[in-house]
Motif scaffolding. Structure first.
Motif, PDB file in Angstrom:
ATOM      1  N   LYS A   1       0.859  -1.179   0.000  1.00 38.26           N
ATOM      2  CA  LYS A   1       0.000   0.000   0.000  1.00 38.26           C
ATOM      3  C   LYS A   1       0.896   1.229   0.000  1.00 38.26           C
ATOM      4  O   LYS A   1       1.695   1.429   0.907  1.00 38.26           O
TER       5      LYS A   1
ATOM      6  N   ARG B   1     -10.459   9.976   1.680  1.00 40.78           N
ATOM      7  CA  ARG B   1     -10.263  10.584   3.005  1.00 40.78           C
ATOM      8  C   ARG B   1     -11.389  11.538   3.324  1.00 40.78           C
ATOM      9  O   ARG B   1     -11.738  11.739   4.475  1.00 40.78           O
TER      10      ARG B   1
ATOM     11  N   GLN C   1       3.353   4.014   5.014  1.00 33.85           N
ATOM     12  CA  GLN C   1       2.959   3.523   3.686  1.00 33.85           C
ATOM     13  C   GLN C   1       4.170   3.568   2.758  1.00 33.85           C
ATOM     14  O   GLN C   1       5.136   4.271   3.003  1.00 33.85           O
TER      15      GLN C   1
ATOM     16  N   LYS D   1      -2.122  -1.625  -3.856  1.00 34.23           N
ATOM     17  CA  LYS D   1      -2.985  -0.445  -3.808  1.00 34.23           C
ATOM     18  C   LYS D   1      -2.145   0.813  -3.889  1.00 34.23           C
ATOM     19  O   LYS D   1      -1.166   0.909  -3.154  1.00 34.23           O
TER      20      LYS D   1
ATOM     21  N   SER E   1     -10.109   5.453  -4.803  1.00 33.14           N
ATOM     22  CA  SER E   1     -11.057   6.563  -4.982  1.00 33.14           C
ATOM     23  C   SER E   1     -10.604   7.567  -6.049  1.00 33.14           C
ATOM     24  O   SER E   1     -11.421   8.020  -6.847  1.00 33.14           O
TER      25      SER E   1
ATOM     26  N   TYR F   1     -14.980   0.887  -6.834  1.00 37.53           N
ATOM     27  CA  TYR F   1     -16.230   1.638  -6.663  1.00 37.53           C
ATOM     28  C   TYR F   1     -17.100   1.542  -7.913  1.00 37.53           C
ATOM     29  O   TYR F   1     -18.251   1.949  -7.894  1.00 37.53           O
TER      30      TYR F   1
END
Ligand code: PBG
Length: 329
Positions: free
Chosen positions: A196, A206, A227, A254, A280, A319
């Motif tokens: 990630k 966020r 990260q 990711k 996102s 999504y």
């Protein structure tokens, strides 16, 4: 044999022949849809930063999950937005928290759908970091492990099929596996966010989960201390191999689209299934370009998700899952 004897266009001549030689497939059965869950009942709120995505109370999250199951989507990934935050994120393991309640309700309304829960503290801490902060303003790795384990156990107790730690603490997969096993949750799988990256593409999320690290004295203002550095790919393989050794059932990369090379390298290095998270920011790029007429949404989404599969992802968290599944009907 070269041209003119060899002509690759022969295998592109008709839809039938193209379908016959297609190397990669993409169906809703490869997809997991994230769902944002808040407390209460009958509550749904659009998320401004993510057109088409809403926050749901547990009852409506369960209805949404049932719709996704009917459309053939393989699973859901639950993110909670708690009513209360504190320094250590203690509402993350509240047995009556939004994620725990939603998991129970989804399990009563669905039969085959895989319920995955995100295990992290950033939406639950006042400072917005994924772990507890020590006296020196650093995220304390080993102190955080115990809190993540408590959170994972509360999700497993609610009926989650898999828990997905996204915190990037060292040793969390091993800590979660032994904590789950000690509590007899031996069948709860771990989908590790293994590679990630500290990515700008999480911006809209966020906002959706109210989980941005806050600015203040003694608080790091980004997640680069835990990260991964976007410049590194060999390190991603190391992370994935370590997680497999610690007991990860599936490893995840990711973000997805800017990291296709990483997905591919991890795919070649590990024996487990690989997941990719189409995050996102990737979602919003296509959605906004489509909304202004610059991209054909259906074609762009299908191509982007297919690219993740081609790179080596067995599972895609996206999504776009519901839209894609609708288009396949
Ligand atoms: C929490 C978490 C994040 C995402 C998933 N889990 C954000 C972050 O690390 O700041 C991002 C997902 C997305 O952008 O869609 N640790």
């Amino acid at each position: 044999m070269a041209f003119p004897a060899t002509r690759l266009r022969r295998l592109r001549a008709t839809p039938g022949i193209r379908s016959l030689v297609r190397e990669t497939d993409l169906t809703p059965a490869h997809l997991i849809a994230p769902i944002f869950v808040v407390s209460g009942e009958g509550r749904r709120e659009p998320i401004e930063a993510m057109p088409g995505i809403e926050r749901f109370s547990p009852d409506l999250a369960a209805l949404e999950a049932a719709t996704l199951e009917a459309l053939g989507v393989a699973g859901v990934l639950l993110f909670g937005i708690p009513d209360e935050k504190d320094e250590i994120g203690s509402s993350a393991w509240d047995p009556d928290g939004p994620v725990q309640r939603a998991t129970e309700m989804i399990k009563t309304l669905t039969s085959e759908l895989t319920v995955v829960t995100d295990v992290c503290l950033c939406a639950y801490t006042t400072h917005g970091h994924c772990g507890v902060i020590d006296g020196d303003g650093r995220i304390d790795n080993d102190e955080t492990l115990e809190l993540l384990a408590r959170t994972a156990i509360s999700h497993a107790a609610a009926g989650a099929d898999a828990v997905a730690p996204s915190d990037m603490m060292d040793g969390r997969v091993g800590a979660l596996r032994s904590a789950l096993d000690e509590e007899d949750f031996t069948t709860t799988a771990i989908i590790a966010y293994s590679a990630k990256y500290a990515s700008a593409f999480y911006g809209p999320f966020r906002d959706a989960a109210d989980s941005a690290p806050s600015v203040g004295p003694g608080i790091p203002d980004d997640r680069r201390g835990y990260q991964m550095d976007p410049a590194n790919a060999r390190e991603a393989v190391r992370e994935a191999l370590l997680d497999v050794e610690e007991g990860a059932d599936i490893v995840m990369v990711k973000p997805g689209l800017p990291y296709l090379d990483v997905i591919n390298r991890v795919r070649d290095a590990v024996p487990t299934p690989v997941a990719a998270y189409n995050v996102s920011g990737e979602y919003v790029m296509i959605k906004t370009a489509a909304a202004s007429g610059q991209l054909d949404e259906r074609a762009a989404v299908s191509e982007a998700l297919l690219a993740l599969r081609r790179a080596g992802a067995d599972v895609i968290v996206t999504y776009h899952a519901k839209d894609f599944a609708h288009w396949q009907q």
